[in-house]
Design a protein around this motif. Sequence first.
Motif, PDB file in Angstrom:
ATOM      1  N   ALA A  23      65.048 135.254 118.256  1.00 16.34           N
ATOM      2  CA  ALA A  23      65.260 134.142 117.329  1.00 16.34           C
ATOM      3  C   ALA A  23      66.695 134.061 116.819  1.00 16.34           C
ATOM      4  N   THR A  24      67.423 135.180 116.798  1.00 16.80           N
ATOM      5  CA  THR A  24      68.810 135.151 116.337  1.00 16.80           C
ATOM      6  C   THR A  24      69.783 134.817 117.472  1.00 16.80           C
ATOM      7  N   THR A  25      69.240 134.613 118.684  1.00 19.47           N
ATOM      8  CA  THR A  25      70.059 134.196 119.818  1.00 19.47           C
ATOM      9  C   THR A  25      69.892 132.691 119.993  1.00 19.47           C
ATOM     10  N   TYR A  26      70.995 131.978 120.024  1.00 22.73           N
ATOM     11  CA  TYR A  26      70.947 130.508 120.003  1.00 22.73           C
ATOM     12  C   TYR A  26      70.593 129.993 121.390  1.00 22.73           C
ATOM     13  N   ARG A  27      69.308 129.839 121.647  1.00 22.26           N
ATOM     14  CA  ARG A  27      68.820 129.360 122.936  1.00 22.26           C
ATOM     15  C   ARG A  27      67.650 128.403 122.721  1.00 22.26           C
ATOM     16  N   PRO A  28      67.441 127.448 123.607  1.00 23.55           N
ATOM     17  CA  PRO A  28      66.245 126.598 123.521  1.00 23.55           C
ATOM     18  C   PRO A  28      64.982 127.463 123.656  1.00 23.55           C
ATOM     19  N   GLY A  29      64.000 127.190 122.835  1.00 22.48           N
ATOM     20  CA  GLY A  29      62.771 127.974 122.878  1.00 22.48           C
ATOM     21  C   GLY A  29      62.786 129.187 121.985  1.00 22.48           C
ATOM     22  N   TRP A  30      63.978 129.717 121.661  1.00 19.38           N
ATOM     23  CA  TRP A  30      64.072 130.869 120.766  1.00 19.38           C
ATOM     24  C   TRP A  30      64.564 130.472 119.374  1.00 19.38           C
ATOM     25  N   ASP A  31      65.143 129.297 119.276  1.00 22.44           N
ATOM     26  CA  ASP A  31      65.719 128.847 118.001  1.00 22.44           C
ATOM     27  C   ASP A  31      64.587 128.412 117.071  1.00 22.44           C
TER      28      ASP A  31
END
Length: 451
Positions: free
Chosen positions: A227-235
């Motif tokens: 969640a702290t990595t700025y990616r689609p699906g994790w944001d």
Amino acid sequence: MENLKNLSAEKITNDLLPQKFGRRGMIWTASLIVICCIGAFAYIKQLREGLIVTNMGDYVSWGIYISNFVFFVAVSLVGSLITAIFRLSGVPWRTPLTRIAEIIAVSNITFAALIIIVDMGRPERLYFLFTHGRIQSPILWDVIVITTYFFLSLLLLYITLIPDIRMMISLKDKLGKPFSKLYHWLASFWQGTAAQEKIRDRAITILCITVIPVAFCIHTVTSWLFATTYRPGWDSSNFGAYFVSGAFLVGAGAVVVAMYVFRRVYKLENYITETHFDKMGKLTVMLALLYLYFNVNEFLVPAFKMKKEEKDYLSGLFTGDFAPMFWFAILIGMIIPILVLLFKKGRKPKPMFIVGVMVVVGAWFKRYLIVTPTLLHPFLPKYDAPARFNHYFPSWEEWAITIGSMAGVLLIITFFARVFPVISIYKTLEDKNALTKQHETTEQYESVPVS
């Protein structure tokens, strides 16, 4: 538990003592060792040649290893939680399940830690994590909480084992001498005095209280790696609860599978009864409904906004390349188990075993889908990237190491069941005595004439 009233203490002890491997047990163990050796060979090849032997690259830099890591962490979560919550709340039917859950927790968290080292490429990088770690990094938090959880789970398993090990020392003539030195080393100090019992009970209570927040932290912190990595699906701010609810479900499924296997192999029908499966079935369907809710929440909000990057990611999951795997994971891991477990016949041992396998298999593919599609759809567009970076499928080395690590988990559980009782003899005898006293008190009360 009612079955225990009709069983003698000698029969309970004989039934629950560890048993020698038969022919099937030897074949099973040999097969696991061979799979582990193939995985070890693939890892040695990876050490020699580097991560180039994998199909990971600049975009999919985590791949199947991290999928497997998240899976192991998820399965391990519920082991100690079942033990801790059931013990603290005094659930009367917990005895046959708690040690099985503890074994699952220890074996899975062991390989969760090892698979991280595999993913690093070079094992010495673990040393740099401690010497140059940054406290603001979720990776360092994950290492700390996994290490803490491992030792807490191991301690909880060991302390609950002590009276059983001491009992096996006294039964060495019946058990033979293969493990007598190990038993003496682990529990020769135990005399079963009131003072020792008091210290042991207090230690178990402290560990149970401590392990609950740590167990929640381990999967929450793991979710923060994403969640702290700025990616689609994790944001997503939903990721912590999404991960924890999924871990509860797959952990419960793993416990159900282990219950059924031990019940069949060691003929424990008097101890792991249909009532246990029925209660675990009700718990599992509740957890499946909870996880389904968080899945709907996880996908509905970005689908409503439909930002371009999220659109590509969701299209890949729902209708694109990953759609067969995605719908397989949803149907097998949640929908079908819910439909089966809502009915009493679906909570019988054999259907429960099938549902447990479905939940575990669906959960593994779900973790793969959390990692891979997201990494293939970065926010920044790909320019001048090789064509192979647009796709990812693990190499044979990755598959061998991954399957080898799963075999390693099963091997730990298998060796444990050969050396130690999978159901606490000491606690089962305690339960029998409590039932006998309760029955005698009831008979005395009923025999008093009413004036």
